[in-house]
Design a protein around this motif. Structure first.
Motif, PDB file in Angstrom:
ATOM      1  N   LEU A 173       3.697  -1.092  10.904  1.00 25.93           N
ATOM      2  CA  LEU A 173       4.707  -0.033  10.898  1.00 25.93           C
ATOM      3  C   LEU A 173       5.954  -0.450  10.121  1.00 25.93           C
ATOM      4  CD1 LEU A 173       4.445   1.295  14.572  1.00 25.93           C
ATOM      5  CD2 LEU A 173       3.419   2.259  12.500  1.00 25.93           C
ATOM      6  N   VAL A 174       6.408  -1.662  10.368  1.00 23.28           N
ATOM      7  CA  VAL A 174       7.574  -2.148   9.625  1.00 23.28           C
ATOM      8  C   VAL A 174       7.252  -2.224   8.135  1.00 23.28           C
ATOM      9  CG1 VAL A 174       9.097  -4.122   9.247  1.00 23.28           C
ATOM     10  CG2 VAL A 174       8.572  -3.381  11.575  1.00 23.28           C
ATOM     11  N   GLY A 175       6.068  -2.735   7.809  1.00 29.75           N
ATOM     12  CA  GLY A 175       5.677  -2.809   6.410  1.00 29.75           C
ATOM     13  C   GLY A 175       5.621  -1.447   5.752  1.00 29.75           C
ATOM     14  N   ALA A 176       5.109  -0.449   6.455  1.00 30.88           N
ATOM     15  CA  ALA A 176       5.021   0.898   5.894  1.00 30.88           C
ATOM     16  C   ALA A 176       6.402   1.456   5.562  1.00 30.88           C
ATOM     17  CB  ALA A 176       4.296   1.816   6.877  1.00 30.88           C
ATOM     18  N   MET A 177       7.349   1.271   6.450  1.00 30.64           N
ATOM     19  CA  MET A 177       8.707   1.746   6.197  1.00 30.64           C
ATOM     20  C   MET A 177       9.327   1.023   5.000  1.00 30.64           C
ATOM     21  SD  MET A 177      11.937   1.817   8.851  1.00 30.64           S
ATOM     22  CE  MET A 177      11.922   0.025   9.020  1.00 30.64           C
ATOM     23  N   LEU A 178       9.152  -0.301   4.948  1.00 32.99           N
ATOM     24  CA  LEU A 178       9.704  -1.072   3.831  1.00 32.99           C
ATOM     25  C   LEU A 178       9.040  -0.677   2.516  1.00 32.99           C
ATOM     26  CD1 LEU A 178       9.980  -4.625   5.459  1.00 32.99           C
ATOM     27  CD2 LEU A 178      11.814  -2.965   5.067  1.00 32.99           C
ATOM     28  N   GLY A 179       7.757  -0.349   2.562  1.00 37.49           N
ATOM     29  CA  GLY A 179       7.078   0.085   1.348  1.00 37.49           C
ATOM     30  C   GLY A 179       7.638   1.385   0.807  1.00 37.49           C
ATOM     31  N   GLY A 207       5.165   5.522   7.491  1.00 36.18           N
ATOM     32  CA  GLY A 207       5.880   5.197   6.264  1.00 36.18           C
ATOM     33  C   GLY A 207       6.270   6.433   5.478  1.00 36.18           C
ATOM     34  N   ARG A 208       5.391   7.420   5.429  1.00 31.21           N
ATOM     35  CA  ARG A 208       5.662   8.628   4.649  1.00 31.21           C
ATOM     36  C   ARG A 208       6.748   9.505   5.279  1.00 31.21           C
ATOM     37  NH1 ARG A 208       0.191  10.879   1.853  1.00 31.21           N
ATOM     38  NH2 ARG A 208      -0.994   8.951   1.703  1.00 31.21           N
ATOM     39  N   LEU A 209       7.024   9.283   6.563  1.00 24.93           N
ATOM     40  CA  LEU A 209       8.157   9.985   7.177  1.00 24.93           C
ATOM     41  C   LEU A 209       9.455   9.698   6.442  1.00 24.93           C
ATOM     42  CD1 LEU A 209       7.609   9.252  10.995  1.00 24.93           C
ATOM     43  CD2 LEU A 209       7.253  11.437   9.834  1.00 24.93           C
ATOM     44  N   PHE A 210       9.544   8.499   5.855  1.00 23.61           N
ATOM     45  CA  PHE A 210      10.788   8.030   5.264  1.00 23.61           C
ATOM     46  C   PHE A 210      10.866   8.314   3.768  1.00 23.61           C
ATOM     47  CE2 PHE A 210       9.924   5.448   9.013  1.00 23.61           C
ATOM     48  CZ  PHE A 210      11.096   5.623   9.719  1.00 23.61           C
ATOM     49  N   SER A 211      10.047   9.256   3.272  1.00 22.63           N
ATOM     50  CA  SER A 211      10.077   9.590   1.851  1.00 22.63           C
ATOM     51  C   SER A 211       9.947  11.093   1.661  1.00 22.63           C
ATOM     52  CB  SER A 211       8.938   8.877   1.107  1.00 22.63           C
ATOM     53  OG  SER A 211       9.032   9.109  -0.276  1.00 22.63           O
ATOM     54  N   LEU A 234       0.830  -1.203   0.000  1.00 24.26           N
ATOM     55  CA  LEU A 234       0.000   0.000   0.000  1.00 24.26           C
ATOM     56  C   LEU A 234       0.864   1.253   0.000  1.00 24.26           C
ATOM     57  CD1 LEU A 234      -2.704   1.460   0.210  1.00 24.26           C
ATOM     58  CD2 LEU A 234      -2.612   1.121   2.695  1.00 24.26           C
ATOM     59  N   LEU A 235       1.885   1.279   0.839  1.00 22.35           N
ATOM     60  CA  LEU A 235       2.760   2.459   0.877  1.00 22.35           C
ATOM     61  C   LEU A 235       3.574   2.587  -0.402  1.00 22.35           C
ATOM     62  CD1 LEU A 235       3.142   4.648   3.141  1.00 22.35           C
ATOM     63  CD2 LEU A 235       1.793   2.654   3.773  1.00 22.35           C
ATOM     64  N   ALA A 236       3.969   1.471  -0.995  1.00 18.24           N
ATOM     65  CA  ALA A 236       4.675   1.532  -2.279  1.00 18.24           C
ATOM     66  C   ALA A 236       3.770   2.133  -3.350  1.00 18.24           C
ATOM     67  CB  ALA A 236       5.152   0.141  -2.691  1.00 18.24           C
ATOM     68  N   VAL A 237       2.487   1.774  -3.312  1.00 21.25           N
ATOM     69  CA  VAL A 237       1.532   2.347  -4.260  1.00 21.25           C
ATOM     70  C   VAL A 237       1.373   3.844  -4.025  1.00 21.25           C
ATOM     71  CG1 VAL A 237      -0.909   2.407  -4.889  1.00 21.25           C
ATOM     72  CG2 VAL A 237       0.257   0.214  -4.671  1.00 21.25           C
ATOM     73  N   VAL A 238       1.153   4.232  -2.779  1.00 22.79           N
ATOM     74  CA  VAL A 238       0.915   5.638  -2.460  1.00 22.79           C
ATOM     75  C   VAL A 238       2.133   6.495  -2.805  1.00 22.79           C
ATOM     76  CG1 VAL A 238       0.522   7.274  -0.573  1.00 22.79           C
ATOM     77  CG2 VAL A 238      -0.794   5.143  -0.678  1.00 22.79           C
ATOM     78  N   ILE A 239       3.299   6.075  -2.356  1.00 22.95           N
ATOM     79  CA  ILE A 239       4.507   6.876  -2.570  1.00 22.95           C
ATOM     80  C   ILE A 239       4.969   6.782  -4.016  1.00 22.95           C
ATOM     81  CG2 ILE A 239       6.947   7.096  -1.950  1.00 22.95           C
ATOM     82  CD1 ILE A 239       6.114   6.250   0.915  1.00 22.95           C
ATOM     83  N   ILE A 243       5.670  13.303   4.653  1.00 24.45           N
ATOM     84  CA  ILE A 243       5.270  14.155   5.773  1.00 24.45           C
ATOM     85  C   ILE A 243       6.451  14.265   6.719  1.00 24.45           C
ATOM     86  CG2 ILE A 243       4.229  12.177   6.989  1.00 24.45           C
ATOM     87  CD1 ILE A 243       2.286  14.168   8.311  1.00 24.45           C
ATOM     88  N   SER A 244       6.719  15.454   7.191  1.00 28.19           N
ATOM     89  CA  SER A 244       7.895  15.670   8.033  1.00 28.19           C
ATOM     90  C   SER A 244       7.688  15.094   9.432  1.00 28.19           C
ATOM     91  CB  SER A 244       8.184  17.166   8.151  1.00 28.19           C
ATOM     92  OG  SER A 244       7.144  17.809   8.862  1.00 28.19           O
ATOM     93  N   PRO A 245       8.768  14.724  10.112  1.00 27.75           N
ATOM     94  CA  PRO A 245       8.631  14.177  11.470  1.00 27.75           C
ATOM     95  C   PRO A 245       7.925  15.122  12.439  1.00 27.75           C
ATOM     96  CG  PRO A 245      10.815  13.709  10.601  1.00 27.75           C
ATOM     97  CD  PRO A 245      10.155  14.629   9.611  1.00 27.75           C
ATOM     98  N   GLN A 246       8.135  16.424  12.302  1.00 32.95           N
ATOM     99  CA  GLN A 246       7.478  17.354  13.227  1.00 32.95           C
ATOM    100  C   GLN A 246       5.982  17.476  12.965  1.00 32.95           C
ATOM    101  OE1 GLN A 246      10.017  18.012  11.029  1.00 32.95           O
ATOM    102  NE2 GLN A 246      10.211  20.232  10.721  1.00 32.95           N
ATOM    103  N   SER A 247       5.535  17.097  11.769  1.00 34.92           N
ATOM    104  CA  SER A 247       4.105  17.140  11.462  1.00 34.92           C
ATOM    105  C   SER A 247       3.373  15.864  11.859  1.00 34.92           C
ATOM    106  CB  SER A 247       3.900  17.374   9.956  1.00 34.92           C
ATOM    107  OG  SER A 247       4.464  18.599   9.529  1.00 34.92           O
ATOM    108  N   ALA A 248       4.116  14.778  12.011  1.00 33.16           N
ATOM    109  CA  ALA A 248       3.498  13.465  12.209  1.00 33.16           C
ATOM    110  C   ALA A 248       2.673  13.348  13.497  1.00 33.16           C
ATOM    111  CB  ALA A 248       4.563  12.377  12.158  1.00 33.16           C
ATOM    112  N   PRO A 249       3.154  13.821  14.657  1.00 34.98           N
ATOM    113  CA  PRO A 249       2.365  13.624  15.881  1.00 34.98           C
ATOM    114  C   PRO A 249       0.962  14.213  15.805  1.00 34.98           C
ATOM    115  CG  PRO A 249       4.607  14.238  16.437  1.00 34.98           C
ATOM    116  CD  PRO A 249       4.475  14.425  14.962  1.00 34.98           C
ATOM    117  N   GLY A 250       0.810  15.391  15.210  1.00 38.14           N
ATOM    118  CA  GLY A 250      -0.504  15.999  15.082  1.00 38.14           C
ATOM    119  C   GLY A 250      -1.435  15.154  14.230  1.00 38.14           C
TER     120      GLY A 250
END
Length: 221
Positions: free
Chosen positions: A93-99, A175-179, A17-22, A185-192
């Motif tokens: 979570l692991v899958g999202a990062m790998l994607g 997952g999007r943190l890593f792209s 899914l993350l590979a598709v989105v990104i 999406i930036s790390p500072q935006s993720a918690p919100g």
């Protein structure tokens, strides 16, 4: 169903899914000539198609959650054993990062990235709560056999009617943190975003409890 098979389905499904989105975001941005609307449209169409197929394929194995908020709601309702919640979330979570990494490999980009794309503000947080609440209501109330199509259609619509383009998924945020790409999406935006998504999931549960009984349960996304 063997837990290891469920976790493989959740991890693999979330990665794809993350590979598709990104990946579709990268392709759309490259081919759109700077037209953000066309890039978003391409991103939307690919996500709708990919999400539908992944839910149909992985649903019989794990329920095709691909989303910690969905798994948490299912555990709260007793539809997912609570002992399986944390393993599900870890696999997602692991899958999202790998994607994200897979998308970079396909487009010959540096694999290891951190996004610099800021996504913040009250409007975007409200949008994420709305997007997630709507997603959970669709999942909880969809007629039997129609979850995949209805979830895919809802996410496609929410890409356009929400200010945040409808992440609606803490694993997708992770997952999007890593792209550092169109979908990042930036790390500072993720918690919100994650906080808003969890609020949206709680709102969906409250609304679902107040509505008339849903149709008999079929396959859950």
């Amino acid at each position: 169903m063997d837990l290891s098979r469920k976790l493989l389905a959740e991890g693999l499904g979330t990665a794809l899914l993350l590979a598709v989105v990104i990946g579709s975001g990268i392709m759309g941005e490259r081919l759109s000539g700077g037209n953000v609307a066309i890039a978003l449209l391409a991103n939307t169409l690919a996500t709708v198609g990919g999400l539908y197929v992944l839910i149909e394929v992985m649903g019989p194995v794990s329920g095709a959650h691909f989303n910690p908020a969905v798994s948490a709601v299912m555990a709260f309702r007793g539809e997912l054993p609570r002992a399986e919640l944390l393993p599900y979330v870890a696999a997602q979570l692991v899958g999202a990062m790998l994607g994200a990494w897979l998308a970079h490999l396909m487009f010959e980009l540096p694999v290891l990235q951190v996004s610099a794309k800021l996504r913040t503000g009250t409007g975007q947080w409200v949008a994420e709560a709305v997007a997630t609440a709507g997603l959970l209501l669709v999942i909880l109330r969809a007629p039997p056999g129609r979850v995949a199509a209805m979830v895919a259609a809802y996410i496609g619509a929410a890409y356009w009617f929400t200010a945040s383009t409808s992440f609606a998924n803490p694993a997708a945020v992770f997952g999007r943190l890593f792209s550092d790409s169109f979908a990042g999406i930036s790390p500072q935006s993720a918690p919100g975003f994650v906080a808003a998504e969890l609020v949206g999931a709680a709102v969906a549960l409250a609304i679902h409890a107040r509505l008339a009984p849903a149709a008999p349960r079929g396959l859950r996304a």
